[in-house]
Design a protein around this motif. Structure first.
Motif, PDB file in Angstrom:
ATOM      1  N   THR A   1       0.843  -1.196   0.000  1.00 19.62           N
ATOM      2  CA  THR A   1       0.000   0.000   0.000  1.00 19.62           C
ATOM      3  C   THR A   1       0.874   1.240   0.000  1.00 19.62           C
ATOM      4  O   THR A   1       2.083   1.159  -0.201  1.00 19.62           O
TER       5      THR A   1
ATOM      6  N   TRP B   1      -2.837  -7.146  -8.289  1.00 17.57           N
ATOM      7  CA  TRP B   1      -4.011  -6.318  -7.975  1.00 17.57           C
ATOM      8  C   TRP B   1      -3.677  -5.240  -6.954  1.00 17.57           C
ATOM      9  O   TRP B   1      -4.234  -4.149  -6.982  1.00 17.57           O
ATOM     10  N   GLN B   2      -2.785  -5.561  -6.026  1.00 24.91           N
ATOM     11  CA  GLN B   2      -2.439  -4.572  -5.002  1.00 24.91           C
ATOM     12  C   GLN B   2      -1.775  -3.354  -5.653  1.00 24.91           C
ATOM     13  O   GLN B   2      -2.019  -2.224  -5.249  1.00 24.91           O
TER      14      GLN B   2
ATOM     15  N   GLU C   1      -4.293  -1.267  -7.284  1.00 24.39           N
ATOM     16  CA  GLU C   1      -5.019  -0.445  -6.308  1.00 24.39           C
ATOM     17  C   GLU C   1      -4.205   0.794  -5.936  1.00 24.39           C
ATOM     18  O   GLU C   1      -4.753   1.901  -5.855  1.00 24.39           O
TER      19      GLU C   1
ATOM     20  N   ASP D   1      -4.429   3.151  -8.755  1.00 25.90           N
ATOM     21  CA  ASP D   1      -5.758   3.755  -8.832  1.00 25.90           C
ATOM     22  C   ASP D   1      -5.927   4.849  -7.781  1.00 25.90           C
ATOM     23  O   ASP D   1      -6.354   5.965  -8.089  1.00 25.90           O
TER      24      ASP D   1
ATOM     25  N   LEU E   1     -10.604  -0.037  -8.345  1.00 28.99           N
ATOM     26  CA  LEU E   1     -11.769   0.231  -7.494  1.00 28.99           C
ATOM     27  C   LEU E   1     -12.625   1.361  -8.057  1.00 28.99           C
ATOM     28  O   LEU E   1     -13.833   1.373  -7.878  1.00 28.99           O
TER      29      LEU E   1
ATOM     30  N   HIS F   1     -17.420   0.141  -3.812  1.00 28.39           N
ATOM     31  CA  HIS F   1     -16.351   0.923  -3.197  1.00 28.39           C
ATOM     32  C   HIS F   1     -16.946   2.159  -2.525  1.00 28.39           C
ATOM     33  O   HIS F   1     -17.570   2.980  -3.179  1.00 28.39           O
TER      34      HIS F   1
END
Lengths: 163, 387
Positions: free
Chosen positions: A52, A100-101, A104, A107, A123, B65
């Motif tokens: 993250t 996918w992380q 994210e 994004d 997302l 979301h």
């Protein structure tokens, strides 16, 4: 069995700092060294637990957490990149779970991952304005001009049409 | 009573003339969802098909979301707990626990022993309740309607127990920073004992309906196989990972609350298919019952259920990563504080998000109808995938 001292010794060329806090090994590095560091960690740390980003105001801190199922040990790797046009080499070829992380983080923070096989928004939708988890992203509940554009699915159809 | 032999007899399939030439290689792109009943919420799957064979699956997510992580940056630490209820709304208790443990780590406090025992019991009850919803809906997906009613019969008993503690049946907000919302009401343990007895019979009922059912087994045996190495590489966790033979379970590998003090077995299956994931969850429910039974005597010990925590929480500047073994896998919470009353960043690592990302790998070479079975077997909750 790797120990913290041995790991930091082996990887010292790729580190800018290291500490052991609460049983977790925390390593810091920079965008140029991170790829070599992650490659060195791959054999021992087989589980991609988390990836993250944190907007500290001045810069972005990308954070990843790996877990060794054999050693029951967590390692945190973090590095900072500039807030705009920040880019990093992908880790999704080392651990597929980061695919996918990374999408994210791209994004929600706008971080580019070079070499990622499919870096699309995940997302939010195609054509979403801005990156919502940046601190300067304005959340205006009364803004009525907000509308979701018609979904064309073009990106996905292009992806599926590839051989 | 011995199990009857329900195997379908071998038969000679009639010769079918398959199309040749250009028609044989035509591929179709099909959009499944976001309102499809088998996608368990608002998930869309873009499928590339060759006839009925699946060539590629691209999940499209984000319909649910709500920006929980963004909202959390504007809330105080205690105000975030109800938001975590809405992540995995099938196992809200565990979402509370994961977040609360991260804040407790940041503050350097620990819940009192009695609260830890109650948290562990609530967590295991939640695991069973969550697996019951999964079992019922998984059966529904595959056309087995009856088990659904049986599963919800016992789940109601668990929800009644939760309601007596916190007044809510779905979004509990029951586990609080430094403890739990209130001590157990009088007579709660008797209700728990009655439930345990009913559940043991219940598990026999479901297994009688499903485990040996040849129609059910034919839909899940050998379907959606993923190896343990692949599953780890994709970041799978929970029963979706242990169905492939890995023993990775945070309750054993990084024990929290009272898991280090109870004796239990990590359920695994070696097949790596939908049946393996099914067997793991069934076995886990038995193990959860055993954990609760072991902790029952400790409910007799009186004590505080809440540590003293200031009304306005200002944790010292720093960060903490807490992870728990939620019913669907590893739920990780990363909290970063700058010393003020609101967190700088709260990150929720959700197990369903990672489990769903491996769907394409699991569906390779399968038929369209198998996608429904595979999706059911990895047990996603969109509230937690999309956050």
């Amino acid at each position: 069995m790797t120990t913290f001292a041995q790991l930091t010794h082996d990887q010292r060329a790729h580190l800018t700092g290291s500490e052991e806090a609460g049983g977790v090994w925390c390593l810091t590095t920079d965008p140029r060294k991170v790829r070599a560091l992650l490659e060195g960690l791959r054999p021992a740390f087989d589980y991609p637990e988390d990836l993250t980003c944190i907007d500290t105001g001045g810069e972005l801190r990308v954070f990843c957490r790996l877990w060794s199922t054999a050693q029951r040990q967590a390692v945190h790797v973090s590095l900072t990149i500039p807030r705009s046009r920040g880019h990093l080499p992908t880790a999704s070829d080392l651990w597929r779970g980061y695919e996918w992380q990374e999408r994210e983080v791209f994004d929600l923070f706008g971080v580019q991952f070079d070499g990622h096989p499919d870096l699309r928004r995940i997302l939010t939708w195609e054509g979403f304005p801005g990156h919502p988890l940046l601190k300067d992203f304005v959340v205006d509940n009364d803004d009525s001009s907000w509308e979701i554009p018609e979904q064309t699915d073009q990106e996905i159809i292009d992806l599926l049409s590839r051989e | 009573m011995p199990l009857r032999d329900f195997r379908i007899p071998e038969f000679d399939a009639p010769e079918v003339q398959l199309p040749t030439g250009e028609l044989a290689h035509e591929t179709t792109i099909v959009s499944m969802g976001p309102q499809h009943p088998s996608t368990h919420g608002v998930l869309r799957l873009m499928l590339k098909l060759d006839g009925e064979s699946v060539l590629q699956v691209v999940p499209v997510i984000g319909y649910l979301h709500r920006g929980t992580e963004k909202i959390a940056e504007k809330r105080s630490y205690a105000m975030i707990v109800p938001y975590t209820d809405r992540l995995d709304y099938i196992s809200s208790m565990y979402m509370n626990l994961g977040y609360v443990r991260a804040v407790e780590g940041l503050l350097g406090i620990e819940a009192p022993p009695r609260a830890r025992v109650i948290r562990t019991i609530l967590g295991e009850l939640q695991r069973i309740a969550s697996h019951l919803v999964w079992l019922g809906t998984f059966g529904l997906d595959l056309g087995a309607w009856t088990a659904f009613i049986y599963c919800f019969r016992e789940r109601e008993l668990i929800l009644d127990l939760f309601e007596q503690i916190c007044g809510a049946r779905l979004t509990y907000n029951a586990i609080r920073i430094g403890g739990i919302v209130a001590d157990l009401p009088a007579g709660w343990e008797d209700g728990l004992r009655a439930y345990l007895t009913a559940q043991e019979q219940g598990l026999r009922d479901y297994e009688g309906l499903l485990t040996g059912n040849p129609v059910f087994r034919a839909r899940i045996e050998g379907i959606g196989v993923i190896s343990a190495a692949d599953a780890l590489n994709w970041g799978l966790s929970g029963p979706s990972l242990r169905g492939s033979g890995s023993t990775f379970d945070l309750r054993k590998d990084d024990p929290y609350e009272c898991y280090g003090e109870v004796d239990f077995h990590v359920a695994t299956a070696d097949s790596g298919d939908c049946l393996g994931r099914y067997e793991v969850r069934i076995q886990e429910m038995h193990e959860s019952l055993s954990i609760i039974r072991q902790l029952l005597p400790r409910l007799q010990e009186p004590g505080e259920v809440q540590t003293k925590v200031p009304r306005v929480l200002k944790p010292p500047a720093g960060e903490f990563y807490a992870h728990v073994e939620a019913p669907r896998g590893i739920f990780g919470v990363y909290v970063v504080s700058d010393g003020s009353a609101n967190p700088v960043r709260v990150r929720f690592r959700s197990p369903s998000f990672a489990n769903l990302s491996a769907l394409n790998t699991m569906c390779a070479g399968m038929k369209l109808a198998d996608v429904v079975a595979i999706l059911g077997s990895i047990d996603i909750v969109l509230g937690e995938v999309d956050r």
